[in-house]
Design an enzyme around this catalytic site. Structure first.
Site, PDB file in Angstrom:
ATOM      1  N   LYS A   1       0.849  -1.210   0.000  1.00  0.00           N
ATOM      2  CA  LYS A   1       0.000   0.000   0.000  1.00  0.00           C
ATOM      3  C   LYS A   1       0.877   1.250   0.000  1.00  0.00           C
ATOM      4  O   LYS A   1       0.648   2.197  -0.758  1.00  0.00           O
ATOM      5  CB  LYS A   1      -0.921   0.006   1.231  1.00  0.00           C
TER       6      LYS A   1
ATOM      7  N   GLN B 247      -4.385  -1.456   9.681  1.00  0.00           N
ATOM      8  CA  GLN B 247      -4.261  -2.795   9.105  1.00  0.00           C
ATOM      9  C   GLN B 247      -4.830  -3.839  10.073  1.00  0.00           C
ATOM     10  O   GLN B 247      -4.490  -3.873  11.244  1.00  0.00           O
ATOM     11  CB  GLN B 247      -2.776  -3.093   8.804  1.00  0.00           C
TER      12      GLN B 247
ATOM     13  N   ASP C 264     -11.122   3.093   3.561  1.00  0.00           N
ATOM     14  CA  ASP C 264     -11.513   1.688   3.385  1.00  0.00           C
ATOM     15  C   ASP C 264     -13.031   1.566   3.200  1.00  0.00           C
ATOM     16  O   ASP C 264     -13.518   0.554   2.708  1.00  0.00           O
ATOM     17  CB  ASP C 264     -11.122   0.879   4.632  1.00  0.00           C
TER      18      ASP C 264
END
Ligand code: NAP
Length: 302
Positions: free
Chosen positions: A54, A98, A121
């Site tokens: 990422k 995460q 997200d």
């Protein structure tokens, strides 16, 4: 007939190049770039490799990228304080925590503490609600479903009026993509059916699908005879079915298989995604797009 391959690896490059261009223009005009922070608690090897990818992608597209790695015994209270710090940091447009988090931390509490306007997200209840309402309300569609929809659109598949059947009803793939495909919007306007483990006759539903999106996590679940000739088949499943030695690196790697019997399905479908190299590369790509959009919302240019 052999189906057209919808390659996530190629679409990813197209979209990342568009993002690079937009970031340059925004930097020139407004003097700012999108900022993305990834918070990693602990040393889970899979999490480290996801976060690294990422951050590498964020760097490639010209974002400000921050990797905030914390020790596995960070307290819930300290993690909440860290999120608050990034919620209030003007140079950060996207906050990613995460998962999974260590057991002593309540994941739901942490995810709900992220400012919904930085929740790239798209898992915060506020963003789930915005997605359900649709239209101008939508901020951050969750990344995998957003990637699926983008692939369908860029492959030139007609979604308006199409019968779209989604296999699976998870909160991260099945439910959001079903909701997105039925919205009165570009790349949507479908008639949507969702099937799951309690569905009486899954085959009958799948056979009707002009667009078949499969996200069950069961290798070869969808049989070739369930596919309507010419249908668009999006295989989201990623199943590890063994190991092999990589020709590139000489290291042991997982053999991956989707939820659809690809070799036979490609002879019937009109277009189909491979596994790997299909939906997989789209998730991080759409995370970059959401982060760019977060800055654009802030600047009032979206
Ligand atoms: P999940 O949370 O396990 O949900 C699976 C869904 O499929 C459930 O709704 C389940 O039904 C349904 N299902 C399972 N077996 C079935 C069967 N035999 N018949 C009918 N329905 C069945 O999984 P997920 O997180 O949505 O992920 C699905 C797959 O996509 C996994 O292989 C995952 O690795 C992959 N994935 C890939 C990406 C990516 O490429 N970027 C991202 C996310 C997920 P019930 O609700 O009735 O149990």
């Amino acid at each position: 007939m052999s189906a057209k391959l919808i390659k996530g690896t190629e679409i990813r490059e197209e979209i990342l190049n568009e993002i690079i261009e937009e970031v340059k223009q925004i930097k020139e005009k407004y003097g700012v770039v999108p900022g993305l922070v990834t918070i990693l608690v602990g040393e889970n090897p899979a999490s480290i490799s996801y976060v690294t990818l990422k951050i590498k992608t964020a760097h490639r597209v010209g974002f400000k990228e921050v990797q905030d790695s914390q020790s596995p015994d960070l307290s819930e209270e300290d993690l909440l304080a860290l999120i608050e710090k990034y919620n209030n940091d003007d140079s950060i447009n996207g906050i990613l925590v995460q998962l999974p988090l260590p057991k002593h931390i309540n994941e739901k509490k942490i995810l709900n503490a992220i400012d919904p306007d930085k929740d790239v997200d798209g898992f915060h209840p506020v963003n789930v609600g915005r997605l359900m309402i649709g239209g101008d309300e939508v901020r951050f569609p969750p990344c995998t479903p957003a990637g699926i929809q983008e692939m369908i659109v860029r492959a030139g598949v007609e979604t308006s009026g199409a019968e779209t059947v989604v296999v699976g009803r998870s909160n991260i793939v099945g439910k959001p993509i079903a909701n997105m495909m039925l919205q009165k919007a570009r790349g949507a306007n479908s008639t949507v059916t969702v099937v799951h483990t309690r569905t009486r006759d899954m085959a009958e539903h799948c056979k009707r699908a002009d667009i078949l999106i499969v996200a069950a996590g069961v290798p070869d679940l969808v049989k070739p005879e369930w596919i309507k000739p010419g249908a668009c088949v999006i295989d989201v499943g990623v199943n590890r079915v063994g190991e092999k030695i990589s020709e590139k690196t000489g290291k042991k790697i997982a053999i991956l298989k989707g939820d659809v019997d690809f070799d036979k399905a490609k002879e019937i479908a009109g277009s189909i995604t491979p596994v790997p190299g299909g939906v997989g590369p789209m998730t991080i790509t759409m995370l970059m797009k959401n982060t760019l959009n977060s800055l654009k919302f802030k600047l009032g240019i979206r």
